[in-house]
Design a protein around this motif. Structure first.
Motif, PDB file in Angstrom:
ATOM      1  N   GLY A  95     -26.018 -76.859 -27.056  1.00 31.76           N
ATOM      2  CA  GLY A  95     -26.183 -75.286 -26.675  1.00 31.76           C
ATOM      3  C   GLY A  95     -26.828 -74.445 -27.869  1.00 31.76           C
ATOM      4  N   PRO A  96     -26.787 -73.135 -27.708  1.00 31.44           N
ATOM      5  CA  PRO A  96     -26.063 -72.782 -26.712  1.00 31.44           C
ATOM      6  C   PRO A  96     -26.787 -72.067 -25.476  1.00 31.44           C
ATOM      7  N   GLY A  97     -26.375 -71.630 -24.456  1.00 34.09           N
ATOM      8  CA  GLY A  97     -26.881 -71.194 -23.449  1.00 34.09           C
ATOM      9  C   GLY A  97     -26.146 -70.031 -22.754  1.00 34.09           C
ATOM     10  N   LYS A  98     -26.975 -69.401 -21.787  1.00 32.59           N
ATOM     11  CA  LYS A  98     -26.379 -68.281 -21.037  1.00 32.59           C
ATOM     12  C   LYS A  98     -26.690 -68.318 -19.664  1.00 32.59           C
ATOM     13  N   PHE A  99     -25.466 -67.956 -18.874  1.00 32.21           N
ATOM     14  CA  PHE A  99     -25.539 -68.220 -17.272  1.00 32.21           C
ATOM     15  C   PHE A  99     -25.409 -66.645 -16.949  1.00 32.21           C
ATOM     16  N   ASP A 100     -26.306 -66.395 -15.749  1.00 32.40           N
ATOM     17  CA  ASP A 100     -26.146 -65.157 -15.192  1.00 32.40           C
ATOM     18  C   ASP A 100     -25.567 -65.469 -13.694  1.00 32.40           C
ATOM     19  N   PRO A 101     -24.359 -65.086 -13.586  1.00 31.05           N
ATOM     20  CA  PRO A 101     -23.745 -65.577 -12.200  1.00 31.05           C
ATOM     21  C   PRO A 101     -24.221 -64.662 -11.026  1.00 31.05           C
ATOM     22  N   ALA A 102     -25.009 -63.516 -11.304  1.00 32.85           N
ATOM     23  CA  ALA A 102     -25.593 -62.960 -10.428  1.00 32.85           C
ATOM     24  C   ALA A 102     -26.907 -63.481  -9.752  1.00 32.85           C
ATOM     25  N   THR A 103     -27.708 -64.124 -10.466  1.00 29.84           N
ATOM     26  CA  THR A 103     -28.753 -64.672 -10.108  1.00 29.84           C
ATOM     27  C   THR A 103     -28.715 -66.395 -10.175  1.00 29.84           C
ATOM     28  N   ASN A 104     -27.862 -66.662 -10.772  1.00 28.49           N
ATOM     29  CA  ASN A 104     -27.475 -68.264 -10.983  1.00 28.49           C
ATOM     30  C   ASN A 104     -28.759 -68.791 -11.907  1.00 28.49           C
ATOM     31  N   ARG A 105     -29.060 -68.037 -12.977  1.00 27.87           N
ATOM     32  CA  ARG A 105     -30.184 -68.373 -13.895  1.00 27.87           C
ATOM     33  C   ARG A 105     -29.433 -68.756 -14.894  1.00 27.87           C
ATOM     34  N   LEU A 106     -29.748 -70.060 -15.534  1.00 28.17           N
ATOM     35  CA  LEU A 106     -29.479 -70.719 -16.639  1.00 28.17           C
ATOM     36  C   LEU A 106     -30.309 -70.568 -17.855  1.00 28.17           C
ATOM     37  N   THR A 107     -30.209 -70.115 -19.053  1.00 26.36           N
ATOM     38  CA  THR A 107     -31.335 -70.244 -19.959  1.00 26.36           C
ATOM     39  C   THR A 107     -30.577 -70.867 -21.246  1.00 26.36           C
ATOM     40  N   LEU A 108     -31.074 -71.825 -21.433  1.00 23.28           N
ATOM     41  CA  LEU A 108     -30.815 -72.904 -22.760  1.00 23.28           C
ATOM     42  C   LEU A 108     -31.596 -72.472 -23.987  1.00 23.28           C
ATOM     43  N   ALA A 109     -30.994 -72.346 -25.088  1.00 20.44           N
ATOM     44  CA  ALA A 109     -31.480 -72.115 -26.187  1.00 20.44           C
ATOM     45  C   ALA A 109     -31.545 -73.131 -27.564  1.00 20.44           C
ATOM     46  N   GLY A 110     -30.626 -73.944 -27.382  1.00 18.72           N
ATOM     47  CA  GLY A 110     -30.522 -75.178 -28.445  1.00 18.72           C
ATOM     48  C   GLY A 110     -30.561 -76.330 -27.744  1.00 18.72           C
ATOM     49  N   GLN A 111     -29.782 -77.405 -28.250  1.00 17.77           N
ATOM     50  CA  GLN A 111     -29.889 -78.791 -27.852  1.00 17.77           C
ATOM     51  C   GLN A 111     -29.148 -78.787 -26.451  1.00 17.77           C
ATOM     52  N   SER A 112     -30.000 -79.238 -25.396  1.00 20.91           N
ATOM     53  CA  SER A 112     -29.477 -79.047 -24.198  1.00 20.91           C
ATOM     54  C   SER A 112     -29.895 -80.674 -23.497  1.00 20.91           C
ATOM     55  N   LEU A 113     -29.224 -80.946 -22.400  1.00 20.90           N
ATOM     56  CA  LEU A 113     -29.389 -82.170 -21.742  1.00 20.90           C
ATOM     57  C   LEU A 113     -29.795 -81.699 -20.398  1.00 20.90           C
TER      58      LEU A 113
END
Length: 157
Positions: A95-113
């Motif tokens: 990662g890292p990443g951010k998750f918005d529980p209000a919209t279910n949007r996931l934003t990944l910024a680093g190494q991700s699968l």
């Protein structure tokens, strides 16, 4: 196809680790450094061959921002195995990443699968470096700002 909490992410980023993504993700509570099955998919669901992805993660929600976004990061790896041939490879997905529980949007910024099963759209299993965002259980709807590091299905075929 079986998607389980393995952290992802694996969040993914490793976030995929803390979250289980099928261009959808199952949200955190990663086992601390334990190995878990992330994906166990039949041929055609993710890759043209049956694939097993196991993750090892110690990811957590590191902060909750004032706007409610959850910041998720920590060490995480994923090992993908072509179940037909036994060939496997391991990947950093911290990662890292951010998750918005209000919209279910996931934003990944680093190494991700990131995995997208055939039930959501054209199937793929990739690792990324850089920014990518999507709403859980929906196709990726933002431009990839970074690059695909590994096309896991191609590497294991």
């Amino acid at each position: 196809m079986m998607l389980r909490r393995a952290f992802w992410i694996g969040l993914f980023s490793g976030l995929m680790m803390a979250l289980s993504v099928g261009s959808g993700v199952a949200l955190p509570n990663p086992p601390g450094g334990q190995t878990s099955t992330f994906i166990d998919a039949a041929a055609g669901e993710v890759c043209t061959f049956p694939v097993l992805v196991e993750t090892t993660a110690a990811q957590n929600v590191r902060a909750t921002l004032p706007n409610g976004l959850l910041v998720i990061t920590g060490p995480a790896t994923a090992t993908a195995t072509n179940k037909a041939t036994g060939e496997s490879r391991s990947y950093n997905i911290s990662g890292p990443g951010k998750f918005d529980p209000a919209t279910n949007r996931l934003t990944l910024a680093g190494q991700s699968l990131i995995v997208q099963p055939s039930s959501v759209g054209s199937p793929f299993l990739i690792t990324t470096s850089g920014r990518v965002g999507f709403v859980l259980n929906q196709p990726i709807d933002q431009p990839l700002r970074g690059h695909i590091s590994h096309d896991i299905c191609a590497e294991l075929s």
